[in-house]
Design a protein around this motif. Structure first.
Motif, PDB file in Angstrom:
ATOM      1  N   ALA A  59       0.841  -1.194   0.000  1.00  0.00           N
ATOM      2  CA  ALA A  59       0.000   0.000   0.000  1.00  0.00           C
ATOM      3  C   ALA A  59       0.876   1.244   0.000  1.00  0.00           C
ATOM      4  N   ALA A  60       0.254   2.371  -0.344  1.00  0.00           N
ATOM      5  CA  ALA A  60       0.957   3.647  -0.368  1.00  0.00           C
ATOM      6  C   ALA A  60       0.005   4.750   0.083  1.00  0.00           C
ATOM      7  N   VAL A  61       0.571   5.825   0.626  1.00  0.00           N
ATOM      8  CA  VAL A  61      -0.218   6.956   1.110  1.00  0.00           C
ATOM      9  C   VAL A  61       0.377   8.239   0.544  1.00  0.00           C
ATOM     10  N   PHE A  62      -0.489   9.122   0.036  1.00  0.00           N
ATOM     11  CA  PHE A  62      -0.033  10.420  -0.468  1.00  0.00           C
ATOM     12  C   PHE A  62       0.041  11.408   0.684  1.00  0.00           C
ATOM     13  N   TRP A  77       8.283   3.173  13.106  1.00  0.00           N
ATOM     14  CA  TRP A  77       9.265   2.114  13.356  1.00  0.00           C
ATOM     15  C   TRP A  77       9.814   2.183  14.773  1.00  0.00           C
ATOM     16  N   CYS A  78      10.016   3.390  15.282  1.00  0.00           N
ATOM     17  CA  CYS A  78      10.501   3.526  16.663  1.00  0.00           C
ATOM     18  C   CYS A  78       9.453   3.026  17.652  1.00  0.00           C
ATOM     19  N   ASP A  79       8.188   3.319  17.410  1.00  0.00           N
ATOM     20  CA  ASP A  79       7.132   2.825  18.290  1.00  0.00           C
ATOM     21  C   ASP A  79       7.064   1.304  18.250  1.00  0.00           C
ATOM     22  N   GLU A  80       7.239   0.739  17.055  1.00  0.00           N
ATOM     23  CA  GLU A  80       7.174  -0.721  16.934  1.00  0.00           C
ATOM     24  C   GLU A  80       8.289  -1.389  17.724  1.00  0.00           C
ATOM     25  N   LYS A  81       9.463  -0.780  17.699  1.00  0.00           N
ATOM     26  CA  LYS A  81      10.615  -1.352  18.402  1.00  0.00           C
ATOM     27  C   LYS A  81      10.724  -0.873  19.850  1.00  0.00           C
ATOM     28  N   GLU A  82       9.847   0.075  20.225  1.00  0.00           N
ATOM     29  CA  GLU A  82       9.892   0.680  21.568  1.00  0.00           C
ATOM     30  C   GLU A  82      11.291   1.214  21.858  1.00  0.00           C
ATOM     31  N   LEU A  83      11.799   1.932  20.838  1.00  0.00           N
ATOM     32  CA  LEU A  83      13.163   2.445  20.905  1.00  0.00           C
ATOM     33  C   LEU A  83      13.220   3.756  20.130  1.00  0.00           C
ATOM     34  N   LYS A  84      13.673   4.811  20.758  1.00  0.00           N
ATOM     35  CA  LYS A  84      13.621   6.156  20.163  1.00  0.00           C
ATOM     36  C   LYS A  84      14.956   6.565  19.547  1.00  0.00           C
ATOM     37  N   THR A  85      15.609   5.640  18.873  1.00  0.00           N
ATOM     38  CA  THR A  85      16.888   5.928  18.233  1.00  0.00           C
ATOM     39  C   THR A  85      16.891   5.399  16.807  1.00  0.00           C
ATOM     40  N   SER A 195      10.220   0.324   4.323  1.00  0.00           N
ATOM     41  CA  SER A 195       9.359   1.450   3.958  1.00  0.00           C
ATOM     42  C   SER A 195      10.103   2.343   2.983  1.00  0.00           C
ATOM     43  N   VAL A 196       9.329   3.055   2.157  1.00  0.00           N
ATOM     44  CA  VAL A 196       9.911   3.840   1.074  1.00  0.00           C
ATOM     45  C   VAL A 196       9.176   5.181   0.963  1.00  0.00           C
ATOM     46  N   TYR A 197       9.951   6.253   0.829  1.00  0.00           N
ATOM     47  CA  TYR A 197       9.382   7.569   0.514  1.00  0.00           C
ATOM     48  C   TYR A 197       9.886   7.999  -0.852  1.00  0.00           C
ATOM     49  N   ILE A 198       8.984   8.550  -1.675  1.00  0.00           N
ATOM     50  CA  ILE A 198       9.390   9.185  -2.929  1.00  0.00           C
ATOM     51  C   ILE A 198       8.789  10.583  -3.001  1.00  0.00           C
ATOM     52  N   SER A 199       9.495  11.481  -3.659  1.00  0.00           N
ATOM     53  CA  SER A 199       8.963  12.804  -3.944  1.00  0.00           C
ATOM     54  C   SER A 199       8.231  12.761  -5.274  1.00  0.00           C
ATOM     55  N   VAL A 200       7.154  13.554  -5.398  1.00  0.00           N
ATOM     56  CA  VAL A 200       6.454  13.614  -6.683  1.00  0.00           C
ATOM     57  C   VAL A 200       6.711  14.927  -7.415  1.00  0.00           C
ATOM     58  N   TYR A 201       7.629  15.754  -6.885  1.00  0.00           N
ATOM     59  CA  TYR A 201       7.889  17.032  -7.567  1.00  0.00           C
ATOM     60  C   TYR A 201       9.330  17.200  -8.020  1.00  0.00           C
ATOM     61  N   LYS A 202      10.232  16.321  -7.667  1.00  0.00           N
ATOM     62  CA  LYS A 202      11.624  16.469  -8.097  1.00  0.00           C
ATOM     63  C   LYS A 202      11.749  15.962  -9.541  1.00  0.00           C
ATOM     64  N   GLY A 203      12.272  14.781  -9.745  1.00  0.00           N
ATOM     65  CA  GLY A 203      12.393  14.286 -11.109  1.00  0.00           C
ATOM     66  C   GLY A 203      11.056  14.065 -11.783  1.00  0.00           C
ATOM     67  N   ILE A 204      10.031  13.719 -11.005  1.00  0.00           N
ATOM     68  CA  ILE A 204       8.711  13.490 -11.579  1.00  0.00           C
ATOM     69  C   ILE A 204       8.119  14.788 -12.116  1.00  0.00           C
ATOM     70  N   GLY A 205       8.321  15.888 -11.378  1.00  0.00           N
ATOM     71  CA  GLY A 205       7.926  17.184 -11.902  1.00  0.00           C
ATOM     72  C   GLY A 205       6.542  17.662 -11.532  1.00  0.00           C
ATOM     73  N   GLY A 206       5.899  17.046 -10.519  1.00  0.00           N
ATOM     74  CA  GLY A 206       4.607  17.531 -10.045  1.00  0.00           C
ATOM     75  C   GLY A 206       4.761  18.827  -9.258  1.00  0.00           C
ATOM     76  N   ILE A 207       3.657  19.298  -8.693  1.00  0.00           N
ATOM     77  CA  ILE A 207       3.670  20.572  -7.980  1.00  0.00           C
ATOM     78  C   ILE A 207       4.289  20.415  -6.598  1.00  0.00           C
ATOM     79  N   ALA A 208       3.817  19.453  -5.842  1.00  0.00           N
ATOM     80  CA  ALA A 208       4.318  19.211  -4.482  1.00  0.00           C
ATOM     81  C   ALA A 208       3.752  17.882  -4.015  1.00  0.00           C
ATOM     82  N   PHE A 218       1.628  -0.867   8.090  1.00  0.00           N
ATOM     83  CA  PHE A 218       2.457   0.336   8.220  1.00  0.00           C
ATOM     84  C   PHE A 218       1.736   1.558   7.658  1.00  0.00           C
ATOM     85  N   THR A 219       1.161   1.430   6.464  1.00  0.00           N
ATOM     86  CA  THR A 219       0.529   2.596   5.851  1.00  0.00           C
ATOM     87  C   THR A 219      -0.741   3.006   6.580  1.00  0.00           C
ATOM     88  N   GLU A 220      -1.475   2.051   7.162  1.00  0.00           N
ATOM     89  CA  GLU A 220      -2.646   2.431   7.955  1.00  0.00           C
ATOM     90  C   GLU A 220      -2.227   3.239   9.179  1.00  0.00           C
TER      91      GLU A 220
END
Length: 356
Positions: A59-62, A77-85, A195-208, A218-220
């Motif tokens: 799944a993915a979330v905008f 991820w920190c909450d899942e591991k109960e570790l803040k590092t 987990s993966v983050y991508i930008s939609v405005y850099k190489g893709i060229g969207g507005i933001a 994870f996505t929920e």
């Protein structure tokens, strides 16, 4: 720089960030198309499903911004591991561009890996002495010219993290731009990460905007944090529609941008007192380093643009006491520059650098 704006041709990017970017994206759409509402609706849900498929995740979330998306990913991820590092590169975006948001909002503390002038290696990861919940890798590493670890190193880091129970997050703001170098698909690269983050405005060229992808669980969780961060605007459809449109326009040109970046870097490297980092680019971006102060370089570039009509950059920055630099990121504009005029511009640049 006024002379840059008035140049006939620019070598960087896809074009000006103006209203036409949005007008082109929505020109052929049905005006009755309903907007998304607080993260729900056909517009946002179809795009999220499309990006999940492209990235090979459940799944993915905008998100309205990558800053929001990545802080939330690390918080989950920190909450899942109960570790803040967590651990990441010293020049990671979260460390130098976000006003300590990760620390102040989420009370997560980072371990800085590697020397700031190079990419993270397997040894860096294996030698972490503190326990960490998650490691963030940025591909490419923007602040050091877009350098990349080799693909084997990525595989080794991924395998090590899974063996040790460390979650691995990809800052893939420019993920699609590095695929030609790796000769891999987005799914193959993303499979190495939780987990993966991508930008939609850099190489893709969207507005933001940005996309965060991973397992459905994870996505929920990310949707809950998105609401907490104020990221569920009543509607995000101008960002989503432009992202979808320009993704389809540009995704198949990434190899072209990569090859053109290598060509342009050669032009720079043949000029006196100028070098690129990396010398041979590994994506569509690289940094240009100059043996001249910022004000001296601007005094060279402004008349060059007026003489040749070729705008190389509008933003030169200081780089030490006697040096300067700027970033190059290629898109649609480079192929429109007449080669004879481009060669003329670099010949004149070389002359000016020799005679300064």
């Amino acid at each position: 720089m006024k002379a840059f704006k008035q140049a006939d041709y620019h070598v960087n990017g896809h074009g000006p960030r103006n209203l036409q970017v949005l007008k082109d994206a929505i020109e052929d759409l049905n005006g009755e198309l309903e907007s998304d509402m607080y993260g729900r609706g056909k517009v946002i849900e179809e795009f999220q499903e499309k990006m999940a498929g492209v990235l090979g995740k459940e799944a993915a979330v905008f998100f309205p911004s990558g800053t929001m998306a990545q802080q939330i990913a690390l918080r989950i991820w920190c909450d899942e591991k109960e570790l803040k590092t967590v651990a990441y590169h010293p020049l990671c975006h979260l460390e130098i561009h976000e006003e300590d948001g990760l620390k102040e909002l989420h009370h997560i503390m980072p371990i800085l890996l590697a020397d700031e002038h190079r990419v993270i290696t397997l040894d860096d990861v294996m030698n972490i002495k503190e326990e960490v919940a998650c490691i963030l890798l940025e591909l490419p590493q923007r602040e050091i010219g877009g350098q990349l670890p080799d693909y084997r190193t990525l595989e080794e880091i991924s395998a090590y993290c899974r063996e040790k129970g460390i979650l691995l997050h990809l800052d893939g703001a420019r993920l699609f731009e590095v695929l030609p170098y790796y000769k891999k698909s987005a799914q193959e690269v993303c499979a190495l990460f939780d987990s993966v983050y991508i930008s939609v405005y850099k190489g893709i060229g969207g507005i933001a905007g940005a996309v965060l992808a991973g397992s459905r669980e994870f996505t929920e969780k990310s949707k809950v944090w998105k609401r907490r961060h104020g990221g569920d605007l009543i509607s995000l459809y101008p960002y989503i529609l432009s992202a979808d449109y320009y993704f389809d326009q540009h995704i198949h040109k990434m190899n072209q941008y990569y090859e053109e970046a290598k060509e342009l870097a050669e032009f720079y490297n043949h000029c006196s007192g100028i070098t690129t980092l990396p010398k041979v680019p590994v994506s569509n971006m690289f940094h240009v380093h100059i043996e001249a102060r910022k004000e001296d370089m601007e005094a060279i570039l402004a008349p060059l643009y007026e003489e040749t009509g070729i705008g190389l950059t509008g933003h030169v920055r200081e780089n030490g006491e006697n040096g300067s630099s700027f970033e190059v990121s290629l898109g649609d504009l480079y192929s429109r520059v007449p080669k004879n005029r481009l060669k003329e511009a670099f010949a004149k640049l070389d002359e000016k650098m020799h005679s300064r």
